[in-house]
Design a protein around this motif. Sequence first.
Motif, PDB file in Angstrom:
ATOM      1  N   ARG A 214      -7.037 -23.163  58.830  1.00 21.29           N
ATOM      2  CA  ARG A 214      -8.181 -22.751  59.647  1.00 21.29           C
ATOM      3  C   ARG A 214      -7.965 -23.089  61.117  1.00 21.29           C
TER       4      ARG A 214
ATOM      5  N   PRO B  24     -16.430 -21.340  62.624  1.00 19.35           N
ATOM      6  CA  PRO B  24     -16.501 -20.086  61.857  1.00 19.35           C
ATOM      7  C   PRO B  24     -15.178 -19.329  61.920  1.00 19.35           C
ATOM      8  N   THR B  25     -14.290 -19.597  60.993  1.00 16.99           N
ATOM      9  CA  THR B  25     -12.924 -19.084  61.038  1.00 16.99           C
ATOM     10  C   THR B  25     -12.877 -17.567  61.064  1.00 16.99           C
TER      11      THR B  25
ATOM     12  N   THR C 278     -19.968 -12.121  55.496  1.00 16.91           N
ATOM     13  CA  THR C 278     -19.356 -13.427  55.232  1.00 16.91           C
ATOM     14  C   THR C 278     -20.414 -14.471  54.880  1.00 16.91           C
TER      15      THR C 278
ATOM     16  N   ASP D 194     -20.227 -17.525  55.726  1.00 19.92           N
ATOM     17  CA  ASP D 194     -20.429 -18.385  56.891  1.00 19.92           C
ATOM     18  C   ASP D 194     -21.523 -17.854  57.801  1.00 19.92           C
TER      19      ASP D 194
ATOM     20  N   ALA E 119     -25.038 -19.722  58.400  1.00 24.54           N
ATOM     21  CA  ALA E 119     -25.332 -20.187  59.751  1.00 24.54           C
ATOM     22  C   ALA E 119     -26.642 -19.611  60.262  1.00 24.54           C
TER      23      ALA E 119
ATOM     24  N   THR F 194     -22.715 -25.580  58.860  1.00 26.43           N
ATOM     25  CA  THR F 194     -21.355 -25.934  58.453  1.00 26.43           C
ATOM     26  C   THR F 194     -20.659 -24.661  57.953  1.00 26.43           C
ATOM     27  N   TYR F 195     -19.335 -24.642  58.104  1.00 28.30           N
ATOM     28  CA  TYR F 195     -18.572 -23.428  57.794  1.00 28.30           C
ATOM     29  C   TYR F 195     -17.466 -23.750  56.813  1.00 28.30           C
ATOM     30  N   ARG F 196     -17.160 -22.770  55.967  1.00 24.83           N
ATOM     31  CA  ARG F 196     -16.108 -22.926  54.959  1.00 24.83           C
ATOM     32  C   ARG F 196     -14.981 -21.916  55.151  1.00 24.83           C
TER      33      ARG F 196
ATOM     34  N   GLU G 144     -15.338 -18.694  54.961  1.00 27.03           N
ATOM     35  CA  GLU G 144     -15.515 -17.619  53.954  1.00 27.03           C
ATOM     36  C   GLU G 144     -16.530 -16.592  54.439  1.00 27.03           C
TER      37      GLU G 144
END
Length: 264
Positions: A54, A205-206, A241, A243, A247, A260-262, A264
């Motif tokens: 990431r 946020p990838t 997504t 995320d 969010a 928080t972000y994963r 995905e």
Amino acid sequence: MSETKPTRLSREFTEGGAEVATITIDHPPLNLFDRELIDALIADIAAVSAQPPRALLIRAEGKVVSGGVDVNIFDGLTVEQGAQLWRELFEQIIHPLEALPCPVVFAAHGLTLTAAFEMSLACDISLAAPKAKFGLVETVVGLTPSMGGPQRLAERAGSGRAREFVMTGDLYSAATMAEWGVVNAIHDDLDTAAHALVTRLADGPTRAHAATKQIIEAWRSGGVAHADSVTSEISGELFGTADLRGAVRSFLEVGPGKATYRGE
């Protein structure tokens, strides 16, 4: 230095569970881009591309980031062999770095010449220590930088600055590079700052970061009109997504800055 490779690829996780990868150049005494180092970088970048983290940090050990390319590589090359060398470096180092779907940070702690500097220009964000110096000095062997350095330097600093930088073959300070917009920030404690930044980016946020890179790449290849033409689709996909959905709910329920972000 690794017993088998002049680079090492490591992966670790942030407290939030995001994977951060680090490619470290460690090829004493000068981290020269010889065939061994080039092959190791190609392998590491291929591994990162196959399993993207990431965020990615590129750094070096030793007194310098790199003293440049081992000139033995150029000795006796034919026209076609020279062209093939540059094609290989574009196709297996520069373009894959730019295509990674995550932020890429380059940390320059000392002298950063030729191929290493060109590689830094393929990264998203460049950080430097106060005493770092940068140069494209290929004129000493009758070459021009050919891993994308002139055009990427022109994109960041302007075409006039790029011509000056390449044609003089002079060394430029971190402060000058920051003034020109080539280096994003200068830090006394570079390692700490670089790790803090990649951690922050990895926890972010990838998918949105990847979309940002796609939109900017569209601008680079076709200008504002082309970027405008693809933004709707690229950004629209973010609404699918987890995320973004999480969010948005977090913002509405507890306010900004709590999501928080994963990735995905």
